[in-house]
Write an enzyme that holds these catalytic residues in place. Structure first.
Site, PDB file in Angstrom:
ATOM      1  N   GLU A  74      40.137  35.946  65.515  1.00  0.00           N
ATOM      2  CA  GLU A  74      39.731  35.538  66.688  1.00  0.00           C
ATOM      3  C   GLU A  74      38.255  36.018  66.780  1.00  0.00           C
ATOM      4  OE1 GLU A  74      43.364  36.914  69.416  1.00  0.00           O
ATOM      5  OE2 GLU A  74      41.970  38.287  68.927  1.00  0.00           O
ATOM      6  N   CYS A  94      42.265  44.120  58.675  1.00  0.00           N
ATOM      7  CA  CYS A  94      41.305  45.147  58.436  1.00  0.00           C
ATOM      8  C   CYS A  94      42.153  46.135  57.639  1.00  0.00           C
ATOM      9  CB  CYS A  94      40.727  45.706  59.571  1.00  0.00           C
ATOM     10  SG  CYS A  94      39.236  46.822  59.273  1.00  0.00           S
ATOM     11  N   CYS A  98      41.304  52.629  61.862  1.00  0.00           N
ATOM     12  CA  CYS A  98      40.686  53.176  62.904  1.00  0.00           C
ATOM     13  C   CYS A  98      41.553  53.445  64.186  1.00  0.00           C
ATOM     14  CB  CYS A  98      39.214  52.685  63.510  1.00  0.00           C
ATOM     15  SG  CYS A  98      37.971  52.459  62.243  1.00  0.00           S
ATOM     16  N   CYS A 101      41.469  51.288  67.498  1.00  0.00           N
ATOM     17  CA  CYS A 101      41.056  49.680  67.258  1.00  0.00           C
ATOM     18  C   CYS A 101      42.158  48.957  67.197  1.00  0.00           C
ATOM     19  CB  CYS A 101      40.085  49.609  66.227  1.00  0.00           C
ATOM     20  SG  CYS A 101      39.413  47.861  66.158  1.00  0.00           S
ATOM     21  N   GLY A 150      37.785  42.999  60.979  1.00  0.00           N
ATOM     22  CA  GLY A 150      37.202  43.562  59.677  1.00  0.00           C
ATOM     23  C   GLY A 150      35.972  44.189  59.686  1.00  0.00           C
ATOM     24  N   CYS A 326      35.895  44.941  73.366  1.00  0.00           N
ATOM     25  CA  CYS A 326      35.370  45.641  72.118  1.00  0.00           C
ATOM     26  C   CYS A 326      36.684  46.530  71.699  1.00  0.00           C
ATOM     27  CB  CYS A 326      34.433  46.465  72.496  1.00  0.00           C
ATOM     28  SG  CYS A 326      34.140  47.537  71.084  1.00  0.00           S
TER      29      CYS A 326
END
Length: 351
Positions: A74, A94, A98, A101, A150, A326
């Protein structure tokens, strides 16, 4: 296919300066060359599977590469009154996990190539009518941030090539200081953002407490805060004047990292840097275990940082109604792949 070097330059300019996707349109190439190129090659920036428009004007696009159902990412275009920012991805999935995220819940499938990264810009530029270029017309896309899916520095080789394409004056011609690379803290490569790429740096920090950062960001166990900050000092010492300021990104997690003491630790950590603290209200996603700090707590946290002499601002969520804000990006299709076994292996593969 053999082709003269100067012809290669002409093709490059048609692709990236004029945005052409058809060899037959490249009028300064011989007809036979155009026919041979059309027969054997194609210009493909990726296929847009889905394009979503937020109520605030933010656009999120899901892009597939080479017909591979797993190779989807995306990217997000965020228009503002004085600029337009394109958020690009560097990897499919990724490996960093985290906890706050959405992308971190998705296994790493593969690195994107330089052309696939630059292709996100080309797709968005056509969508926002920056192509075909018109003399005197202001571009809709004025800035690029590597803040999508990523870890860019675990794909350093291809990200470097992509930055070269994006900033080449013979093609796209974006100023390096209008590009920012955000990293979760791959310390050994941070100085090279200044020396090799000459672009801006953002640190995905989110806590100034070493133990807490290790808990919410496992990469901190490999590159703890003291090591990370030393690499930031090296970046600041070598960066150009326009790219020297470091953005420290700080997502506000209710009851986790949003206390007054957390604000003081943050100031103590970054006050000697040319720093901008970008405070980010947490954007929830399906299955997330965290809550967003209250608006009052976010405002007070920002005030505490500012009152202690560090420039800080609160990022206004954009595109959260379409999971484009975000920390919310994730390829629609689940990926079946193994995570990287260790950070050291990932770093070696990036170089």
């Amino acid at each position: 296919m053999h082709i003269e070097k100067y012809r290669g330059k002409q093709i490059y300019e048609w692709m990236y300066s004029k945005g052409s996707t058809l060899f037959q349109d490249m009028s300064n190439l011989p007809i036979d060359t155009r026919r041979e190129l059309e027969t054997n090659y194609r210009i493909d920036y990726g296929r847009v599977l889905e394009s979503q428009l937020s109520k605030d004007g933010t656009r999120k696009m899901l892009i597939r590469y080479n017909g591979d159902t797993k190779a989807t990412v995306e990217c997000v275009y965020i228009p503002e009154s004085n600029r337009g920012t394109l958020c690009v991805s560097a990897q499919v999935g990724c490996s960093l996990s985290c906890k706050f995220c959405h992308t971190g819940t998705q296994s790493l499938y593969r690195n994107l190539t330089a052309s696939e990264i630059a292709g996100q810009y080309m797709i968005a530029a056509w969508k926002e009518k920056d192509y075909p270029r018109q003399l005197g017309r202001k571009s809709s896309i004025s800035n690029i941030v590597f803040m999508g899916q990523g870890e860019p520095l675990y794909n350093f080789r291809n990200v470097s090539k992509a930055v070269g394409i994006l900033t080449d004056q013979a093609g796209i011609g974006m100023a390096p200081w209008r590009i920012t690379i955000s990293t979760s803290g791959v310390a050994p490569l941070i100085p090279r953002i200044a020396t090799d790429l000459r672009v801006g740096l953002a640190i995905s920090l989110h806590s100034a407490d070493n133990d807490l950062r290790s808990e919410i960001m496992p990469i901190n166990k490999t590159y703890p805060i003291p090591v990370l900050m030393q690499s930031c000092a090296e970046f600041a010492a070598q960066a150009s004047h326009q790219s020297r300021r470091i953005t420290f990104e700080y997502v506000m997690l209710d009851g986790v990292n949003d206390s007054n003491a957390d604000a003081k630790r943050l100031v103590d950590l970054v006050r000697n840097f040319p720093a901008h603290v970008n405070i980010i209200p947490f954007n929830p996603w399906p299955g997330s275990i965290y809550r967003q700090s209250s608006a009052a707590r976010v405002a007070e946290f920002c005030r505490l940082v500012r009152d202690r002499g560090v420039f800080a601002s609160v990022r206004t969520p954009r595109g959260d109604d379409i999971l484009a804000a975000c920390g919310q990006l994730k390829s629609t299709h689940d990926l079946v792949a193994n995570d990287m076994e260790a950070s050291a292996t990932a770093l070696a593969g990036a170089l």
